[in-house]
Write a protein that holds these residues in place. Sequence first.
Motif, PDB file in Angstrom:
ATOM      1  N   SER A 128       2.903  13.784  -5.277  1.00 35.09           N
ATOM      2  CA  SER A 128       2.026  13.227  -4.251  1.00 35.09           C
ATOM      3  C   SER A 128       2.825  12.285  -3.372  1.00 35.09           C
ATOM      4  CB  SER A 128       0.831  12.492  -4.871  1.00 35.09           C
ATOM      5  OG  SER A 128       1.261  11.413  -5.681  1.00 35.09           O
ATOM      6  N   ASP A 154       1.845   5.831  -0.242  1.00 38.92           N
ATOM      7  CA  ASP A 154       1.511   5.100   0.980  1.00 38.92           C
ATOM      8  C   ASP A 154       2.396   3.876   1.174  1.00 38.92           C
ATOM      9  OD1 ASP A 154      -0.650   6.840   1.613  1.00 38.92           O
ATOM     10  OD2 ASP A 154      -1.912   5.780   0.166  1.00 38.92           O
ATOM     11  N   HIS A 155       3.038   3.427   0.095  1.00 38.78           N
ATOM     12  CA  HIS A 155       3.855   2.213   0.150  1.00 38.78           C
ATOM     13  C   HIS A 155       5.025   2.384  -0.818  1.00 38.78           C
ATOM     14  CE1 HIS A 155       5.028  -2.030  -0.522  1.00 38.78           C
ATOM     15  NE2 HIS A 155       4.573  -2.195   0.722  1.00 38.78           N
ATOM     16  N   GLU A 157       7.918   8.543  -0.799  1.00 48.08           N
ATOM     17  CA  GLU A 157       7.662   8.279   0.611  1.00 48.08           C
ATOM     18  C   GLU A 157       8.176   9.442   1.452  1.00 48.08           C
ATOM     19  OE1 GLU A 157       7.860   4.000   2.203  1.00 48.08           O
ATOM     20  OE2 GLU A 157       9.512   4.175   0.769  1.00 48.08           O
ATOM     21  N   ARG A 186       5.671  10.169  -7.206  1.00 48.30           N
ATOM     22  CA  ARG A 186       5.208   9.831  -5.872  1.00 48.30           C
ATOM     23  C   ARG A 186       6.422   9.453  -5.034  1.00 48.30           C
ATOM     24  NH1 ARG A 186      -0.063   6.532  -5.033  1.00 48.30           N
ATOM     25  NH2 ARG A 186      -0.163   8.116  -3.378  1.00 48.30           N
ATOM     26  N   GLU A 194       4.603   2.186  -4.580  1.00 47.17           N
ATOM     27  CA  GLU A 194       3.899   3.236  -5.304  1.00 47.17           C
ATOM     28  C   GLU A 194       4.805   4.377  -5.724  1.00 47.17           C
ATOM     29  OE1 GLU A 194      -0.258   2.678  -2.751  1.00 47.17           O
ATOM     30  OE2 GLU A 194       0.945   4.493  -2.547  1.00 47.17           O
TER      31      GLU A 194
END
Length: 369
Positions: A270, A273-274, A334, A332, A277
């Motif tokens: 996934s 968002d930051h 970016e 996760r 994460e």
Amino acid sequence: MAPSSPTHRYTVGSRFARTGLTCTPSVAERIDRLARPYLTLERSPSPPGAWQVIAESGPPPEGAVPESVTALGELPLEYAVDHTRRTLHHVAPEGEAWVVQSLLRATRAVHRSAASRQGVLFLHAGLVELNGIGVALVGGSRAGKTSFIMAAVLDGSGVMVGNDDVSLTTEHPAPDGGPEQGGAGTTVVGDGWPRSVSVRLDTLDLLFGPDRAADILAALTHPANETLPGLRESGVEKHGTALIYPWEYADLLHTKIGRSAGVDALVHLSLADHPSEAGLSLVLPPERTGPLDKHVLALPNKHLNIFGHEPRPGSLLRTREALAALPTFRFRYEFRDVRRQVGRLADGLAERLGDVTGRAAPAGPEPRP
């Protein structure tokens, strides 16, 4: 309207079926290029009773029922299907590029339906060999699978088998070295399929730069790339998309496409968002089944589930259990940092899994010379 040039009969083969194809030599040549390495094509009559996918002049047989396929941003594909004779006829749209797309889509649907009847499990996931480790990147649309796999291949650490969905089976090495189903030591094998890669336009910008991305878009040959910009203009697709055929993908990234690979790990992917994460975490055995089942596909095809696809009762259970037993992680990342994050996942998996290289996936059908 079907081609008016002379047509020939061909046989299309996969691990799961052999089907017929009737079309002009130029259409067959293009299909052969698009289908490799997943399907093989040879000029010969298909086996008796096999489904036939046909594009030739003249109307379809009387009694054939209409079927239509409408994919987002593409022209509708029109067919006529004679279930008694097991023939599917291309009707529209005209133009060789769309005839090729139509015949390949229908042929793929027949083969995937045969695979489903044989107990193959279809998973919404990409499959990539990442530094020799077979990784199924599990996730729905916009999870970042395409961007991650492209970055891995571009970086030289990945070989793509499938971009967005993969078919999975279990195999167990028999004492004589041949495959035997079930039992201890069962391994999971994933097969890819001949389908275009839907890539976000900002992914191309990110990986290649805007100028090079514009040149890439101008050279793509999927006919839907002429109509897909409308999705962005209408706000349906925020980032815009383009469709890249497997051979174009291989040429663009200076790589090969894998037909199949053993699966050593599942990674639920996934976008973060930051930065805080982002990262890799282990999914414990009691927590694996739910997220996995969420991404198991109920049907083998998005369209044309008309060839019979129901698996034998209980035939999917062994594969589900084998998948749930695999090392499973969440990762996760970016989007803007995808190339560095490829190395981060590769290093993390290597540290946790050790050396799993050296086991070969089963051989696919031999390509014709």
